[in-house]
Design an enzyme around this catalytic site. Structure first.
Site, short mmCIF file in Angstrom:
data_model
loop_
_atom_site.label_atom_id
_atom_site.label_comp_id
_atom_site.label_asym_id
_atom_site.label_seq_id
_atom_site.Cartn_x
_atom_site.Cartn_y
_atom_site.Cartn_z
CB SER A 50 -0.96 9.78 -0.98
OG SER A 50 -1.56 9.58 -2.29
CG ASP A 85 5.39 13.68 -5.45
OD1 ASP A 85 6.56 13.21 -5.34
OD2 ASP A 85 5.06 14.76 -6.00
N GLY A 121 3.13 4.11 -2.77
CA GLY A 121 2.08 4.87 -2.68
C GLY A 121 0.98 4.41 -3.54
CG MET A 150 6.22 20.87 7.83
SD MET A 150 4.47 21.20 7.94
CE MET A 150 4.61 22.80 8.73
CG ASP A 151 10.58 22.43 2.20
OD1 ASP A 151 9.69 21.44 2.50
OD2 ASP A 151 11.42 22.43 1.14
CG LEU A 183 -12.61 -28.16 -24.89
CD1 LEU A 183 -12.10 -27.83 -26.22
CD2 LEU A 183 -12.76 -27.01 -24.35
CB SER A 205 -13.84 -33.75 -25.41
OG SER A 205 -14.46 -34.21 -23.95
CE LYS A 257 -16.26 -33.52 -20.09
NZ LYS A 257 -16.82 -32.82 -21.36
CB SER A 311 -13.16 -30.59 -14.04
OG SER A 311 -12.85 -31.57 -14.95
#
Length: 645
Positions: free
Chosen positions: A38, A40, A119, A173-174, A479, A482, A484, A552
């Site tokens: 994770s 930090d 992380g 651990m410290d 579009l 248009s 088509k 499309s």
């Protein structure tokens, strides 16, 4: 801290020792590992400490590090080791890791390449990149926080990506006064989770990256800990390549080496097993067999080579073999198929569009592939299988994949058969060339083995010759409004008038039958075009000139249709009409409904249209009438003049 016995000290070398050291160093084994966990948890600090303790920092770097540490807010005389790894300015400013940072260091016993992975959840894809080549993962846990969501996510991904050596480094651990009881509670909690995802063994070590406890040597602060120091463990852990050497031989062909007419070799890195001169081999997927004549390297021929070595093989027979093929043991070849179940880690900001064609790269093989809607998505917190229609950024799911041709593969988890090389793949967007996903093949689908292409006597060329024409696919895009359909209809009438055999597939008409089950979401639009492309391909196989009039909207799907055809047979016709002009026409009243919010996912309003960048023909409907446009298109298609647009 006495680390003299385990740490390589380059400054101690004298000239007479250099040659001996270089020879020894060259033959050391290499361990690739990652640090993850994770935010930090101290990943960058740990790597900085490893570099510092192994004396891999030059004096000027050390001086700069000490100076930077004073300005970074590090307390007392401590060095901020994370600054050695967090090289991006954004990383130093935020105190986080964003990119994957690779670092090299060495001890007397082994060389190491370590990847420091981010992380943050949003950079999970970067963690996957670092883990894909690693033999070991160090999962860091902040002793004050315990097992977190990202701890689980990264552990699951590491296991999923085939990492079987896991170190649980309980860090800082410290800061808890080396509390044994707290340490054991964390290890117990992680063990419970690890077993639930299939991690049967891991090595827990209590450490402090900042203070150096249990890194290069055992610490007096943890007299209750009876295991090894971290570096000692890294030096002695077994590397996966040893297991791969015992498996059946596989070598993906990277390139064909043909410097002259007298030499033809196949170069690549052996993924598993051992090969000897005289061995019988099989080329997959073709199935052709031969015998190894020579094993060629830069330093001369070898009698045998094994997993991890890069070689060039020459064969006794002139058989067809090229980049992407796999040379394997003749009596134990890998499988070949074109349909698979795979686990996918989605790595792109744009979600998966089921049915869209992506490029799939597996080893040295590159094929076109489509992904079906996911069977399920995995909740990494609960390991629950959740229903999903797509995959979002950082999602993990299981789906079926179909490729456009058979490829050689192994299940990703078959490590002894080179599963990582022949079972791990990436998906690449065909338009942007961005890597959008990483995946692992679980197994081939049975129908992939049962369905075979049936040869027919009347070929595509025969159908075309009978009709005295070249098959073509005229792909009209633009579009809504248009023009088509109007222009496509006029084109077909003109083709019919001159005796050409054609068929018009119109967007609205097809949705009344073949595609009546599809809506207008992005995923449905992709599937709509995929089906039309396949139908159009079959019609051109019959020798027809096929016209399709569909919005499309996505370049990727138009490219998919193009990829199905020969280059000269696909003609993209962009009916270029500005949105305001198309909206003024609004013959069907669709724009009005879309503007009123009554029609969702309407192209040009709340769904994008990706205009063609290099169409074969562009029709500007503000400058040409439909009749003139149709005449112009027919003249080009029939070859009466070459287009100048």
């Amino acid at each position: 801290m006495d680390s003299e016995a385990t740490v390589y000290r380059p400054e101690a070398l004298i000239a007479d020792d250099i040659d001996a050291y270089l020879d020894t160093h060259q033959h050391k084994s290499m361990l690739r590992f990652i640090t993850c966990g994770s935010v930090d948890d101290g990943k960058s600090t740990l790597i900085g400490r490893l570099l510092y303790d192994s004396k891999m920092i030059f004096e000027d770097q050390l001086a700069a590090l000490e100076a930077d540490s004073k300005t970074s807010g590090t307390q007392g005389e401590n060095i901020d080791f994370a600054l050695l790894v967090d090289g991006l300015a954004a990383e130093r400013e935020q105190g986080i890791t964003i990119d994957v940072a690779y670092r090299f260091f060495a001890t007397e016993k082994r060389k190491f390449i370590v990847a420091d992975t981010p992380g943050h959840e949003q950079y999970t894809r970067n963690m996957v990149t670092g883990a894909s080549t690693a033999d070991l993962a160090i999962i860091l846990i902040d002793a004050r926080k315990g097992v977190l969501t990202q701890t689980k996510r990264h552990s699951y991904l590491a296991h999923l990506l085939g990492i079987r050596n896991i170190v649980l480094a309980v860090n800082k651990m410290d800061l808890i006064d080396y509390d044994q009881e707290r340490y054991e509670a964390i290890v117990s909690a992680y063990d419970l989770f690890a077993k639930s995802i299939g991690i049967s063994n891991f090595t827990p070590i209590p450490i402090s990256g900042l203070a150096g406890d249990n890194i290069a040597s055992l610490s007096d602060q943890t007299p209750w800990y009876a295991g090894k120091a971290l570096i000692d463990h890294l030096e002695t852990v077994e590397i996966g390549v040893n297991a791969r050497r015992d498996g059946p031989m596989r070598m993906p062909v990277q390139w064909v080496n043909r410097p002259n007419l007298d030499f033809r070799g196949f170069a690549g890195q052996i993924a598993s097993g051992t090969v000897k001169s005289g061995d019988k081999v099989r080329v997959v997927p073709s199935g052709k067999t031969s015998t190894v004549e020579r094993i060629v390297t830069f330093d001369g021929d070898l009698e045998e080579a094994s997993a991890g070595q890069s070689v060039t093989l020459t064969l006794a027979d002139e058989i067809d073999c090229s980049r992407g093929d796999v040379i394997a043991a003749a009596d134990a070849p890998p499988s070949a198929a074109d349909q698979f179940e795979a686990t996918i880690v989605w790595m792109d900001e744009q979600a998966l569009l089921p049915g869209r064609a992506y490029m799939l790269k597996l080893g040295t093989q590159m094929v076109s592939a489509t992904v079906q809607p996911p069977k399920y998505q995995i909740n990494v917190n609960t390991m629950e299988q959740v229903a999903a229609k797509t995959l979002e950024l950082n999602s993990i799911g299981v789906a079926e994949i179909t490729t456009d041709r058979r490829i050689a593969f192994e299940g990703y988890n078959d490590a002894d058969k080179g599963g990582r090389d022949l079972g791990g793949f990436i998906l690449i967007d065909k338009v942007s060339n961005a890597t959008v996903a990483a995946g692992m093949i679980n197994f081939a689908l049975r129908r992939s083995q049962n369905v075979h292409w049936q040869s027919v006597d009347i070929t595509r060329e025969a159908h075309a010759s009978q009709k005295n024409q070249q098959p073509k696919l005229l792909w009209f895009t633009g579009l809504s409004g248009s023009g088509k359909s109007t222009i496509a209809n006029l084109v077909e009438k003109k083709l019919y008038a001159v005796g050409k055999h054609s068929f018009l597939l119109d967007g609205d008409n097809v949705r009344h039958g073949l595609n009546k089950d599809l809506g207008f979401t992005d995923a449905d639009r992709v599937e709509n075009i995929r089906r039309i492309s396949e139908v159009a391909k079959l019609m051109t196989d019959a020798g027809l000139i096929v016209l399709t009039a569909f919005i499309s909207p996505f370049r990727a799907e138009r490219q998919m249709a193009r990829d199905l055809m020969d280059d000269a047979e696909f003609v993209e016709i962009f009916v270029d009409t500005p949105l305001e002009v198309a909206e003024k026409r609004d013959v069907k009243g669709l724009y009005k409904k879309a503007r009123a919010g009554e029609l969702k996912n309407f192209t040009g309003i709340d769904s994008p249209y990706e205009a063609p960048e290099n169409p074969e023909i562009r029709i500007d409907t503000t400058q040409m009438t439909p009749e003139d446009a149709a005449e112009y298109i027919v003249d080009i298609v029939l070859g009466q003049w070459a287009p100048t647009i």
